[in-house]
Scaffold this motif. Structure first.
Motif, mmCIF file in Angstrom:
data_model
loop_
_atom_site.group_PDB
_atom_site.id
_atom_site.type_symbol
_atom_site.label_atom_id
_atom_site.label_comp_id
_atom_site.label_asym_id
_atom_site.label_seq_id
_atom_site.Cartn_x
_atom_site.Cartn_y
_atom_site.Cartn_z
ATOM 1 N N ARG A 1 0.835 -1.230 0.103
ATOM 2 C CA ARG A 1 0.173 0.031 -0.099
ATOM 3 C C ARG A 1 0.705 1.293 0.086
ATOM 4 O O ARG A 1 1.990 1.162 0.542
ATOM 5 N N GLU A 2 0.381 2.289 -0.483
ATOM 6 C CA GLU A 2 1.072 3.626 -0.552
ATOM 7 C C GLU A 2 0.226 4.596 0.482
ATOM 8 O O GLU A 2 -0.889 4.769 0.487
ATOM 9 N N ILE A 3 0.951 4.896 1.867
ATOM 10 C CA ILE A 3 0.409 5.518 2.813
ATOM 11 C C ILE A 3 0.766 7.141 2.570
ATOM 12 O O ILE A 3 1.824 7.333 2.472
ATOM 13 N N THR A 4 -0.214 8.115 2.736
ATOM 14 C CA THR A 4 0.211 9.257 2.814
ATOM 15 C C THR A 4 -0.273 10.075 4.088
ATOM 16 O O THR A 4 -1.305 10.039 4.510
ATOM 17 N N ILE A 5 0.658 10.877 4.616
ATOM 18 C CA ILE A 5 0.557 11.333 6.032
ATOM 19 C C ILE A 5 0.737 13.006 5.555
ATOM 20 O O ILE A 5 1.811 13.264 5.449
ATOM 21 N N PRO A 6 -0.446 13.809 5.651
ATOM 22 C CA PRO A 6 -0.116 15.314 5.417
ATOM 23 C C PRO A 6 0.684 15.918 6.504
ATOM 24 O O PRO A 6 0.890 15.397 7.453
ATOM 25 N N PRO A 7 1.181 17.060 6.391
ATOM 26 C CA PRO A 7 1.905 17.798 7.038
ATOM 27 C C PRO A 7 1.152 17.899 8.582
ATOM 28 O O PRO A 7 0.024 18.207 8.618
ATOM 29 N N GLY A 8 2.015 17.911 9.632
ATOM 30 C CA GLY A 8 1.264 17.948 11.103
ATOM 31 C C GLY A 8 0.370 16.669 11.430
ATOM 32 O O GLY A 8 -0.448 17.080 12.655
ATOM 33 N N GLN A 9 0.270 15.794 10.586
ATOM 34 C CA GLN A 9 -0.485 14.580 10.887
ATOM 35 C C GLN A 9 -0.062 13.669 11.517
ATOM 36 O O GLN A 9 1.256 13.456 11.114
ATOM 37 N N ALA A 10 -0.599 12.184 12.053
ATOM 38 C CA ALA A 10 0.171 11.170 12.419
ATOM 39 C C ALA A 10 -0.928 9.950 12.112
ATOM 40 O O ALA A 10 -2.130 10.100 11.801
ATOM 41 N N THR A 11 -0.320 8.767 12.323
ATOM 42 C CA THR A 11 -0.856 7.536 11.942
ATOM 43 C C THR A 11 -1.954 7.112 12.975
ATOM 44 O O THR A 11 -2.797 6.423 12.716
ATOM 45 N N GLY A 12 -1.797 7.564 14.320
ATOM 46 C CA GLY A 12 -2.583 7.106 15.317
ATOM 47 C C GLY A 12 -1.769 6.019 16.057
ATOM 48 O O GLY A 12 -0.936 5.458 15.211
ATOM 49 N N TRP A 13 -1.962 5.815 17.355
ATOM 50 C CA TRP A 13 -1.149 4.878 17.917
ATOM 51 C C TRP A 13 -1.660 3.454 17.410
ATOM 52 O O TRP A 13 -3.002 3.034 17.425
ATOM 53 N N HIS A 14 -0.793 2.507 17.350
ATOM 54 C CA HIS A 14 -1.275 0.932 16.755
ATOM 55 C C HIS A 14 -0.189 0.074 16.828
ATOM 56 O O HIS A 14 1.106 0.347 17.219
ATOM 57 N N TYR A 15 -0.498 -1.131 16.442
ATOM 58 C CA TYR A 15 0.589 -2.200 16.220
ATOM 59 C C TYR A 15 0.047 -3.081 15.235
ATOM 60 O O TYR A 15 -1.105 -2.883 14.454
ATOM 61 N N HIS A 16 0.776 -3.970 14.527
ATOM 62 C CA HIS A 16 0.458 -4.823 13.394
ATOM 63 C C HIS A 16 0.500 -6.268 13.938
ATOM 64 O O HIS A 16 1.334 -6.617 14.883
ATOM 65 N N ASP A 17 -0.280 -7.246 13.407
ATOM 66 C CA ASP A 17 -0.185 -8.595 13.607
ATOM 67 C C ASP A 17 0.790 -9.249 13.063
ATOM 68 O O ASP A 17 1.112 -10.645 12.981
ATOM 69 N N GLY A 18 1.619 -8.791 12.013
ATOM 70 C CA GLY A 18 2.712 -9.176 11.045
ATOM 71 C C GLY A 18 3.786 -8.254 11.001
ATOM 72 O O GLY A 18 3.306 -6.942 11.161
ATOM 73 N N PRO A 19 4.816 -8.505 10.573
ATOM 74 C CA PRO A 19 5.690 -7.406 10.345
ATOM 75 C C PRO A 19 5.205 -6.653 9.027
ATOM 76 O O PRO A 19 4.702 -7.001 8.235
ATOM 77 N N LEU A 20 6.163 -5.427 9.251
ATOM 78 C CA LEU A 20 6.021 -4.433 8.177
ATOM 79 C C LEU A 20 7.295 -4.090 7.794
ATOM 80 O O LEU A 20 8.361 -3.911 8.358
ATOM 81 N N TYR A 21 7.405 -3.637 6.324
ATOM 82 C CA TYR A 21 8.570 -3.167 5.511
ATOM 83 C C TYR A 21 8.242 -2.125 4.783
ATOM 84 O O TYR A 21 7.149 -1.967 4.113
ATOM 85 N N ALA A 22 8.778 -0.888 4.831
ATOM 86 C CA ALA A 22 8.545 0.411 4.210
ATOM 87 C C ALA A 22 9.701 1.003 3.626
ATOM 88 O O ALA A 22 10.907 0.925 4.324
ATOM 89 N N VAL A 23 9.328 1.912 2.464
ATOM 90 C CA VAL A 23 10.173 2.885 2.184
ATOM 91 C C VAL A 23 9.456 4.132 1.964
ATOM 92 O O VAL A 23 8.560 4.272 1.555
ATOM 93 N N VAL A 24 10.290 5.005 2.527
ATOM 94 C CA VAL A 24 9.765 6.510 2.606
ATOM 95 C C VAL A 24 10.205 7.150 1.166
ATOM 96 O O VAL A 24 11.210 7.206 0.776
ATOM 97 N N GLN A 25 8.927 7.344 0.441
ATOM 98 C CA GLN A 25 9.212 7.897 -1.159
ATOM 99 C C GLN A 25 9.273 9.372 -1.002
ATOM 100 O O GLN A 25 10.037 9.985 -1.790
ATOM 101 N N GLN A 26 8.917 10.301 0.023
ATOM 102 C CA GLN A 26 8.473 11.363 0.094
ATOM 103 C C GLN A 26 8.409 11.733 1.364
ATOM 104 O O GLN A 26 7.838 11.618 2.456
ATOM 105 N N GLY A 27 9.235 13.092 1.945
ATOM 106 C CA GLY A 27 9.107 13.741 3.129
ATOM 107 C C GLY A 27 9.948 12.804 4.265
ATOM 108 O O GLY A 27 10.898 11.889 3.804
ATOM 109 N N THR A 28 9.730 13.211 5.537
ATOM 110 C CA THR A 28 10.323 12.663 6.634
ATOM 111 C C THR A 28 9.339 11.907 7.553
ATOM 112 O O THR A 28 8.802 13.073 8.058
#
Length: 144
Positions: A51-78
């Protein structure tokens, strides 16, 4: 749909959810946080979802965890990443690879503290039928 390994690895990062405890409440993602499905495949009892996830400036994902591992690459921003002790456990600029371990002992939040959107390509490796993330309460951090 066959997703080439290189594309899968390049397109992997995460955003997430937390442990609910006491009287605390789950924290939803901030306004404008969005996800777009790129590809998915089930092999045996494991779902692989990109999936592609987009987080606007000043926003957050919310607190969470995952039932399996996740691997990601930052395509834009920090992306600024925090664990359940409220400590920063990573700051990931464009091109960085992020790995998030599974389970309720790995509650976290991803925050965009920058002036432009954060875009992540995230590979979820989940038990078949599991949600992308499990909501968790703010563990008492002064943010979110």
């Amino acid at each position: 749909m066959r997703i080439p390994f290189r594309t899968t690895l390049t397109g992997a990062v995460a955003a997430a959810t937390l442990l609910v405890g006491g009287t605390a409440h789950a924290t939803p993602p901030g306004p404008g946080v969005s996800a777009r499905l790129i590809g998915q495949k089930t092999v045996g009892d494991t779902d692989y979802v990109l999936r592609e996830i987009t987080i606007p400036p000043g926003q957050a994902t919310g607190w969470h965890y995952h039932d399996g591992p996740l691997y990601a690459v930052v395509q834009q921003g920090t992306l600024s990443h925090f664990d359940a002790t409220c400590a920063s456990d990573g700051v990931y600029p464009k091109g960085s690879v992020i790995e998030e371990p599974a389970g309720p002992g790995n509650v976290h939040i991803g925050r965009n503290l920058g002036a432009s959107a954060v875009v992540l390509d995230v590979l979820y490796v989940l038990p078949h039928g599991a949600p992308f993330s499990q909501d968790a309460a703010n563990p008492g951090c002064p943010f979110e």
